[in-house]
Design a protein around this motif. Structure first.
Motif, mmCIF file in Angstrom:
data_model
loop_
_atom_site.group_PDB
_atom_site.id
_atom_site.type_symbol
_atom_site.label_atom_id
_atom_site.label_comp_id
_atom_site.label_asym_id
_atom_site.label_seq_id
_atom_site.Cartn_x
_atom_site.Cartn_y
_atom_site.Cartn_z
ATOM 1 N N SER A 62 0.818 -1.191 0.000
ATOM 2 C CA SER A 62 0.000 0.000 0.000
ATOM 3 C C SER A 62 0.864 1.258 0.000
ATOM 4 C CB SER A 62 -0.873 -0.018 1.249
ATOM 5 O OG SER A 62 -1.945 0.865 1.112
ATOM 6 N N GLY A 63 0.462 2.217 -0.795
ATOM 7 C CA GLY A 63 1.117 3.507 -0.744
ATOM 8 C C GLY A 63 2.519 3.591 -1.295
ATOM 9 N N ALA A 64 2.886 2.723 -2.213
ATOM 10 C CA ALA A 64 4.210 2.824 -2.804
ATOM 11 C C ALA A 64 4.266 2.035 -4.104
ATOM 12 C CB ALA A 64 5.271 2.314 -1.840
ATOM 13 N N VAL A 65 4.100 2.732 -5.191
ATOM 14 C CA VAL A 65 4.212 2.089 -6.491
ATOM 15 C C VAL A 65 5.678 2.030 -6.862
ATOM 16 C CG1 VAL A 65 3.577 2.219 -8.910
ATOM 17 C CG2 VAL A 65 1.973 3.006 -7.185
ATOM 18 N N ARG A 66 6.138 0.891 -7.313
ATOM 19 C CA ARG A 66 7.525 0.740 -7.745
ATOM 20 C C ARG A 66 7.547 0.482 -9.243
ATOM 21 N NH1 ARG A 66 10.660 -0.769 -3.048
ATOM 22 N NH2 ARG A 66 9.259 -0.807 -1.265
ATOM 23 N N TYR A 67 8.701 0.740 -9.831
ATOM 24 C CA TYR A 67 8.825 0.600 -11.276
ATOM 25 C C TYR A 67 9.971 -0.308 -11.632
ATOM 26 C CZ TYR A 67 5.622 4.519 -11.225
ATOM 27 O OH TYR A 67 4.539 5.315 -10.996
ATOM 28 N N GLU A 68 9.823 -1.049 -12.723
ATOM 29 C CA GLU A 68 10.903 -1.899 -13.195
ATOM 30 C C GLU A 68 10.878 -1.933 -14.717
ATOM 31 O OE1 GLU A 68 10.200 -5.738 -11.491
ATOM 32 O OE2 GLU A 68 8.529 -6.190 -12.826
ATOM 33 N N PRO A 69 12.028 -2.270 -15.337
ATOM 34 C CA PRO A 69 12.087 -2.348 -16.796
ATOM 35 C C PRO A 69 11.079 -3.384 -17.286
ATOM 36 C CG PRO A 69 14.288 -2.406 -15.864
ATOM 37 C CD PRO A 69 13.341 -2.549 -14.725
ATOM 38 N N SER A 70 10.486 -3.144 -18.445
ATOM 39 C CA SER A 70 9.455 -4.050 -18.932
ATOM 40 C C SER A 70 10.040 -5.271 -19.642
ATOM 41 C CB SER A 70 8.529 -3.303 -19.894
ATOM 42 O OG SER A 70 9.282 -2.733 -20.949
ATOM 43 N N ASP A 71 11.358 -5.268 -19.880
ATOM 44 C CA ASP A 71 11.926 -6.381 -20.630
ATOM 45 C C ASP A 71 12.472 -7.508 -19.744
ATOM 46 O OD1 ASP A 71 14.072 -5.100 -19.560
ATOM 47 O OD2 ASP A 71 15.002 -4.555 -21.467
ATOM 48 N N LEU A 72 12.105 -7.502 -18.479
ATOM 49 C CA LEU A 72 12.572 -8.572 -17.595
ATOM 50 C C LEU A 72 11.760 -9.848 -17.832
ATOM 51 C CD1 LEU A 72 12.919 -6.643 -14.203
ATOM 52 C CD2 LEU A 72 14.705 -7.141 -15.889
ATOM 53 N N GLU A 73 12.397 -10.982 -17.574
ATOM 54 C CA GLU A 73 11.697 -12.266 -17.615
ATOM 55 C C GLU A 73 10.616 -12.265 -16.549
ATOM 56 O OE1 GLU A 73 12.511 -15.350 -19.268
ATOM 57 O OE2 GLU A 73 13.729 -14.070 -20.592
ATOM 58 N N HIS A 74 9.663 -13.156 -16.692
ATOM 59 C CA HIS A 74 8.647 -13.334 -15.645
ATOM 60 C C HIS A 74 9.358 -13.658 -14.332
ATOM 61 C CE1 HIS A 74 5.002 -14.551 -13.623
ATOM 62 N NE2 HIS A 74 5.575 -15.699 -13.287
ATOM 63 N N HIS A 75 9.011 -12.943 -13.296
ATOM 64 C CA HIS A 75 9.676 -13.159 -12.016
ATOM 65 C C HIS A 75 8.791 -12.659 -10.879
ATOM 66 C CE1 HIS A 75 10.429 -8.969 -12.934
ATOM 67 N NE2 HIS A 75 10.672 -8.771 -11.651
ATOM 68 N N HIS A 76 9.281 -12.813 -9.659
ATOM 69 C CA HIS A 76 8.509 -12.332 -8.518
ATOM 70 C C HIS A 76 9.384 -11.487 -7.608
ATOM 71 C CE1 HIS A 76 4.994 -14.337 -9.837
ATOM 72 N NE2 HIS A 76 5.655 -15.479 -9.976
ATOM 73 N N HIS A 77 8.843 -11.102 -6.452
ATOM 74 C CA HIS A 77 9.582 -10.152 -5.624
ATOM 75 C C HIS A 77 9.692 -10.548 -4.151
ATOM 76 C CE1 HIS A 77 8.127 -7.640 -9.095
ATOM 77 N NE2 HIS A 77 9.428 -7.397 -9.115
ATOM 78 N N PHE A 78 10.708 -9.968 -3.543
ATOM 79 C CA PHE A 78 10.956 -10.166 -2.121
ATOM 80 C C PHE A 78 10.978 -8.786 -1.485
ATOM 81 C CE2 PHE A 78 13.662 -10.283 1.578
ATOM 82 C CZ PHE A 78 13.393 -11.508 2.184
ATOM 83 N N LEU A 79 10.257 -8.634 -0.395
ATOM 84 C CA LEU A 79 10.193 -7.337 0.273
ATOM 85 C C LEU A 79 10.857 -7.461 1.640
ATOM 86 C CD1 LEU A 79 9.058 -4.574 -0.422
ATOM 87 C CD2 LEU A 79 6.872 -5.289 0.539
ATOM 88 N N CYS A 80 11.915 -6.694 1.851
ATOM 89 C CA CYS A 80 12.658 -6.796 3.107
ATOM 90 C C CYS A 80 11.993 -5.976 4.203
ATOM 91 C CB CYS A 80 14.100 -6.333 2.900
ATOM 92 S SG CYS A 80 15.062 -6.422 4.427
ATOM 93 N N THR A 81 11.757 -6.627 5.330
ATOM 94 C CA THR A 81 11.118 -5.929 6.438
ATOM 95 C C THR A 81 12.091 -5.000 7.149
ATOM 96 O OG1 THR A 81 11.633 -7.794 7.874
ATOM 97 C CG2 THR A 81 9.460 -7.774 6.883
#
Lengths: 116, 116
Positions: B54-73
């Motif tokens: 919530s409350g934080a849009v992030r951006y990444e290059p569109s040419d990356l392979e399908h992948h997922h994310h890790f959010l550090c606490t």
DNA sequence: GGAGAGATGATAATTGATTCTCAAATAGGG
DNA sequence: CCCTATTTGAGAATCAATTATCATCTCTCC
């Protein structure tokens, strides 16, 4: 305040307001009361806040089994999904420690598909 | 404006601002320019907006392979993860249609674990 | 019936993210 | 170099979500 308990998925403060105002019991309820109750629920451990998307925290009962969510692109509602997936650890880079995970599916719910 | 291309994960406008200001090239850059550039990047299809919380849009290059994310606490940074998981369809209720999915792991990154 | 404590609804205020405004800086093109 | 068009940074403005304020209600207990 447990419309949440019978909901098919986590609800936001606004969704809860609309839903409560439909029933006779919460006809004239105000948004402030919703937020107050939700906050208390989280503090007392009865509710859990889940953030599926930017700008909308949703709440669900804390006594639910481990599960994940589905977010409908049509009606923007969130639905609970049963079950989980395997082998999440394989995604983890070396040195990283995982304490929690979320799986979020996007698409159209049964209702919205019928509606066209 | 492609600090993003060499990043280990998607970045928010604010993170990007801080990062750019560290380098000599973007010393006096303003937040407005960041937003302008990000918007243009998304419109031109070079960037993708991802909403992990919530409350934080992030951006990444569109040419990356399908992948997922890790959010550090610890440091609140997002990291790219390689690979995906199987059998997501089994989570789907009957009548629902899935067009997209996200897997988000939470925990502490290698750096934060070392830092204690 | 009435006093006091806590809860409520309406609305104002705050917050954080994003967008707008505008004067100054910059980039080309002649 | 000069002129015009574009981009920029700073700060004001907007926007949606959430929180605070406050006068009113609603209890409870007397």
């Amino acid at each position: 305040m447990e419309v949440l308990a019978s909901s098919t998925g986590p609800m936001s403060a606004t969704e809860l307001l609309d839903e409560l105002r439909k029933g006779q019991r919460g006809a004239g309820i105000g948004i402030a009361t919703i937020y107050r109750s939700l906050k208390r629920g989280v503090e007392h451990g009865e509710l859990i806040a889940v953030e599926l998307e930017s700008g909308a925290v949703r709440y669900e009962p804390s006594d639910l089994e481990h599960h994940h969510h589905f977010l409908c692109t049509g009606c923007s509602r969130a639905f609970d999904l049963e079950g989980c997936v395997k082998n999440l650890e394989q995604l983890l880079p070396t040195g990283f420690e995982m304490t929690r995970h979320e799986v979020l599916l996007h698409g159209r719910c049964a209702e919205c598909r019928i509606a066209g």
